[in-house]
Design a protein around this motif. Structure first.
Motif, mmCIF file in Angstrom:
data_model
loop_
_atom_site.group_PDB
_atom_site.id
_atom_site.type_symbol
_atom_site.label_atom_id
_atom_site.label_comp_id
_atom_site.label_asym_id
_atom_site.label_seq_id
_atom_site.Cartn_x
_atom_site.Cartn_y
_atom_site.Cartn_z
ATOM 1 N N VAL A 625 12.175 45.063 55.844
ATOM 2 C CA VAL A 625 10.803 45.399 56.197
ATOM 3 C C VAL A 625 9.849 44.504 55.412
ATOM 4 N N ASP A 626 8.602 44.430 55.885
ATOM 5 C CA ASP A 626 7.546 43.719 55.178
ATOM 6 C C ASP A 626 6.755 44.730 54.363
ATOM 7 N N SER A 627 6.492 44.370 53.099
ATOM 8 C CA SER A 627 5.776 45.254 52.193
ATOM 9 C C SER A 627 4.585 44.502 51.621
ATOM 10 N N ALA A 628 3.409 45.094 51.720
ATOM 11 C CA ALA A 628 2.184 44.461 51.230
ATOM 12 C C ALA A 628 1.879 44.951 49.825
ATOM 13 N N LEU A 629 1.712 44.012 48.887
ATOM 14 C CA LEU A 629 1.211 44.330 47.559
ATOM 15 C C LEU A 629 -0.300 44.155 47.582
ATOM 16 N N GLN A 639 -6.377 55.298 48.052
ATOM 17 C CA GLN A 639 -5.969 56.429 48.877
ATOM 18 C C GLN A 639 -4.566 56.924 48.518
ATOM 19 N N LEU A 640 -3.719 55.995 48.059
ATOM 20 C CA LEU A 640 -2.341 56.350 47.722
ATOM 21 C C LEU A 640 -2.151 56.630 46.232
ATOM 22 N N LYS A 684 7.612 51.191 46.531
ATOM 23 C CA LYS A 684 7.146 50.832 47.873
ATOM 24 C C LYS A 684 6.858 52.135 48.631
ATOM 25 N N ILE A 685 5.588 52.343 48.993
ATOM 26 C CA ILE A 685 5.155 53.587 49.630
ATOM 27 C C ILE A 685 5.063 53.378 51.132
ATOM 28 N N ASN A 686 5.786 54.170 51.900
ATOM 29 C CA ASN A 686 5.756 54.051 53.357
ATOM 30 C C ASN A 686 4.412 54.505 53.898
ATOM 31 N N LEU A 687 3.849 53.694 54.793
ATOM 32 C CA LEU A 687 2.519 53.957 55.331
ATOM 33 C C LEU A 687 2.579 54.940 56.496
ATOM 34 N N ASP A 703 -0.046 46.611 61.087
ATOM 35 C CA ASP A 703 1.064 47.267 61.776
ATOM 36 C C ASP A 703 2.403 46.608 61.483
ATOM 37 N N SER A 704 2.392 45.401 60.942
ATOM 38 C CA SER A 704 3.653 44.774 60.567
ATOM 39 C C SER A 704 4.073 45.146 59.153
ATOM 40 N N PHE A 705 3.203 45.891 58.431
ATOM 41 C CA PHE A 705 3.535 46.322 57.077
ATOM 42 C C PHE A 705 4.041 47.755 57.124
ATOM 43 N N GLN A 706 5.290 47.942 56.831
ATOM 44 C CA GLN A 706 5.811 49.299 56.782
ATOM 45 C C GLN A 706 5.526 49.969 55.446
#
Length: 887
Positions: A625-629, A639-640, A684-687, A703-706
């Motif tokens: 998966v792709d993960s955004a920092l 928010q998280l 890594k927090i799932n959106l 939408d490409s960031f899980q």
């Protein structure tokens, strides 16, 4: 200093006491004594731990390891990190395959703490950080940003001093675990030229290194010492074919074997130059200057892209009611689809990614069925061109594996002067005034990948951008001996420091980040695996801070030494901090003494950690998966649970003893370090859908960031341990022998955390490193032959593969042996042959069975042979030969 026993001139006293990091005499804990070229024994002097005049290690209130140039040269590995790992048991260094930038600049862990909890000095001056942040740092180093130690060549070093004690009150931020000081050679004549060739037993990873050092006079009163090193190293592979790639090969597709490489990266044109200059200006004044230029190209492996599981590249895989897998190709005539189809895709199990808003046109492309062998229907694929449609199965049918790498450049320069005031109220005060600038640049490159949103027009190689770390330091240090009626004069030191740190993000080439025409059909934006930095990501973030300190050390009686330090530091971001240290040494007898210290410390968040953003590719539940920092103050981070970063704070104490009797020397030290508000990258927090809606306005590719992660102060730890160091020298076997034992027990417990950190990361922090490490060394020398052997013990550790908890096991302890023999053909020429891990002790093997485990989770499907957390590395035995010419 005991004036009744020692008489030092003011000039010698000034050279020692006015050093930026001041000095303490110490016999090496690794070798009690070493022999110089004239066969005269001498004691080594360290410039860390105290700002007083030199003392023997029996009088040192803090534990220090000193590794001399001779020992640095006795290693089968030319990487400074590997050399130190074999010498200092409390230091751990992991190989980091498929770890983004952590593969380019490897982090090191002293006493189980992250790489940026150890302060690095060069000639007693603070070393700048690397621009590389370890986004995938194997749990312990997630988000760490420490200096790049690997650029320092062993041939340039006179000695390395490792202070195993908290020292933030003396040196400032980062000195929680300890301090490493690299002292450059300062000879004014002579030199060395060395050639070394090595290769792993597996027949790969061949490396060639040419290095040299020369000392030259600078007028009659100075020196100029220059060192260089140039090396190349081939990549290694400890891999087997992935099951999915093997299935494609059986079905007739051209797939590399292995499709995914687990190993050390390829290093090309690794050049480094260090210079060290000193000049006596007369009247007890001295000018000094030192610095370096280093550059290398690194290229390593990445995850294999399976064409049936990467929907953002190969299109949306959906399964109809009759159980037939299908794929929706891209329509090159349209860049949008109907709202009905968008709703259908949203409601159907799919890996189609990308923004689905605004679709109002029909895709006129045939649906491509996927057969039971995993291959698309060839007739349907052949019909796409005529319909002006496209799927990457046409051009890259067997999937692809990106290669990630970069160009790493590191430069620094320090200029200063030190001396003694001769008159006025400052008469007798020693001073040291210096300025330092350090710069690290990492230009990233990713090969053999695609920007899927560009469709058939995508390049295959990209430059995603660069990071630049720039630091400036100015120091003014003062030292004076004050007669207070005690056994010796009290050493009083004080000083001021100003520091500026900036972190720059430079945008990548346009193709690496642009949203192409197929974005609205669900194809991923940017260079797959490492999307480029966009222009709105680019910019410079800067922070300044200043500090003032006072440091005192007093020999109260002949048996009792007391020391104390206090430091105030103010940052223009989070505010100020004040830290202290108290140390003591008491001689019970002439042979036995006890010592102790207690201190507070801190580690300031780096400017990069506070501002950087990045996209990483990692495995989650066995799926790529792709993960955004994101920055911790980004709205989605807030928010998280993200907040503005604050400094870590630490409290530590040590208690130990020193015993010395003739040629036998031994130290035992217990340490206890509590760190609160530990700074690290979050789990890594799932959106959720709501998270994505909140972020879509500022991130069109959301939408490409899980997953999302950010830097946070989320957990507390307690680290404790014991260091034992012993050595003995004797005349044996008609030659000279030195025996050395070094042992470390280290235990880390996470005492507070939340779901932002996550239970698995806690497990990694506590269990990835072995609790027990030890080395036993025997060095033997005769007239023309010398021999060096070391046994390395690594206790049990947690084996982890691909940062995935389903792979974690308790790996067995192991012993490796290093050996080297040297023959001196003449006073000038020496040939050495040796091996590292001479018996080729294997690291713990990863379970190779594909499929699902008892809980329905994937087993090892990723092709690695060994757990990458192996403390001894996973490449196996390495043999080498070297030739040295001294002049």
């Amino acid at each position: 200093m005991r004036t009744s026993k020692t008489k030092l001139s003011k000039s010698i006293r000034f050279i020692i006491a006015a050093s930026a990091a001041a000095s303490v005499v110490s016999v090496s804990p690794v070798f009690a004594q070493e022999v110089n070229d004239d066969d005269n024994s001498f004691e080594k002097i360290a410039v860390v731990g105290s700002r007083a005049a030199p003392r023997s290690i029996a009088d040192s209130p803090v534990p220090i390891d000193i590794i001399g140039a001779d020992e640095l040269s006795k290693s089968g590995n030319t990487d400074m990190l590997e050399i130190l790992k074999g010498t200092v048991p409390s230091l751990n260094v992991h190989s980091n395959p498929i770890s983004d930038a952590a593969s380019l600049v490897r982090p090191a862990n002293l006493r189980g703490l992250p790489a940026d909890s150890t302060l690095i000095l060069l000639n007693g001056k603070r070393r700048h950080r690397s621009s590389v942040i370890a986004f995938l740092g194997g749990g312990i180093n997630d988000g760490a940003q420490g200096p790049d130690i690997s650029v320092i060549p062993s041939i340039a070093i006179k000695q390395v001093e490792v202070l195993r004690d908290g020292a933030a009150a003396q040196y400032g931020s980062d000195a929680i675990a300890g301090v490493m000081n690299f002292v450059l050679k300062d000879d004014s004549d002579g030199g060395t030229l060395s050639v070394r060739r090595g290769e792993y037993y597996e027949g790969d990873g061949a490396s060639t290194e040419v290095s040299g050092n020369i000392g030259m006079p600078l007028t009659q009163d100075g020196f100029a010492n220059v060192s260089f090193q140039y090396k190349n190293a081939d990549a290694t592979s400890r891999s087997v074919q992935r099951p999915d790639a093997a299935a494609f090969a059986v079905a007739g597709l051209d797939v590399a074997n292995p499709a995914q490489i687990w190993g050390s990266p390829e290093v090309n044109d690794d050049i480094t130059i260090f210079g060290n200059v000193g000049l006596d200006l007369g009247n007890d004044k001295e000018f000094y200057m030192f610095g370096n230029y280093s550059e290398r190209d690194v290229r390593g492996g990445f995850y294999y892209r399976n064409p049936n599981t990467r929907g953002g590249v190969y299109g949306g895989n959906i399964r109809d009611v009759e159980g037939v897998a299908t794929r929706q190709p891209a329509d090159l005539d349209k860049d949008v689809i109907t709202s009905e189809e968008a709703a259908y895709n949203a409601a159907t199990p799919t890996i189609l990614v990308g923004s689905l808003e605004g679709f109002d046109q029909q895709l006129d492309c045939p649906i491509v069925e996927i057969g039971s062998n995993g291959l698309p229907n060839q007739t349907a694929l052949d019909s796409l061109t005529a319909a002006n449609c496209f799927a990457f199965n046409q051009s890259i049918p067997g999937g692809f594996t990106p290669n990630f790498g970069g160009n790493i450049t590191d430069t620094s320069l320090t200029i200063g002067t030190k001396g003694e005031f001769k008159d006025g109220f400052a008469d007798g005060v020693l001073y040291d005034l210096s300025g330092t600038v350090g710069r690290s640049e990492s230009q990233y490159v990713i090969y053999n990948t695609v920007n899927a949103s560009l469709g058939p027009n995508t390049p295959r190689d990209f430059r995603p951008g660069k990071y630049i770390q720039l630091e400036k330091n100015f120091n003014f240090d003062l030292v004076k001996l004050v007669d207070a009626g005690l056994y010796e004069d009290v050493n009083v030191a004080g000083g001021l420091e100003w520091h500026e740190e900036s972190y720059e993000i430079v945008a990548g080439d346009v193709a690496s980040y642009t949203a192409g025409p197929l974005t609205t059909q669900g194809f991923g934006i940017g260079s797959n695996g490492f999307p480029g930095f966009k222009p709105n990501d680019a910019g410079v973030s800067t922070r300044r801070n200043y500090a003032a300190y006072v440091d005192m050390e007093a020999q109260v009686t002949e048996a009792l030494l007391l020391g104390g330090a206090l430091r105030f530091e103010d940052y223009d971001t989070f505010g100020s901090t004040t830290n202290y240290k108290i140390s003591a040494q008491f001689h019970l007898t002439d042979e036995l003494s006890i010592r102790s210290s207690i201190s507070s410390g801190f580690r300031a968040p780096t400017v990069g950690q506070a501002n950087v953003s990045n996209v990483q590719t990692n495995l989650d539940g066995g799926v790529l998966v792709d993960s955004a920092l994101l920055a911790p103050t980004n709205p989605i981070s807030v928010q998280l649970g993200g907040t503005e970063l604050q400094p870590e704070e630490s409290d530590s104490y040590t208690l130990g003893g020193v015993y010395q009797d003739g040629d036998f020397f031994m130290t035992v030290d217990y340490y206890h370090i509590e760190v609160s508000d530990r700074l690290s990258q979050s789990d890594k927090i799932n959106l959720t859908a709501e998270d994505k809606d909140a972020l879509r306005a500022i991130e069109p590719n959301i939408d490409s960031f899980q997953q999302v992660s950010f830097f946070t102060n989320d957990f507390d730890t307690t680290t404790q341990g014991i260091d034992v160091v012993a050595n003995y020298s004797a005349d044996l076997l008609d030659g000279s022998s030195t025996f050395s034992l070094a042992y470390n027990w280290n235990d880390t417990e996470v005492t507070k955390f939340s779901e932002i950190t996550g239970a698995f990361k806690v497990k990694r922090l506590e269990e990835d490193l072995p609790n027990h490490r030890a080395t036993f060394t025997w060095s033997q020398s005769w007239e023309d032959i010398s021999m060096f052997t070391r046994a390395n013990y690594y206790g049990e550790y947690q084996g982890v593969h691909v940062d995935y908890d389903a792979t974690a096991i308790t790996a067995s302890s192991a012993v490796t042996v290093d050996f080297e023999v040297s023959y001196m053909f003449s006073d000038s020429i020496t040939i050495s042959v040796g091996a590292q891990n001479v018996f080729d002790q294997e690291a713990e093997r990863v379970q190779q069975t594909a499929g699902l485990d008892a809980e329905g989770l994937p087993k090892n499907n990723w092709g690695g042979v060994y757990y990458e957390t192996s403390p001894m590395g996973f490449n196996g035995g390495l043999y080498y030969i070297s030739a040295n010419y001294n002049f």
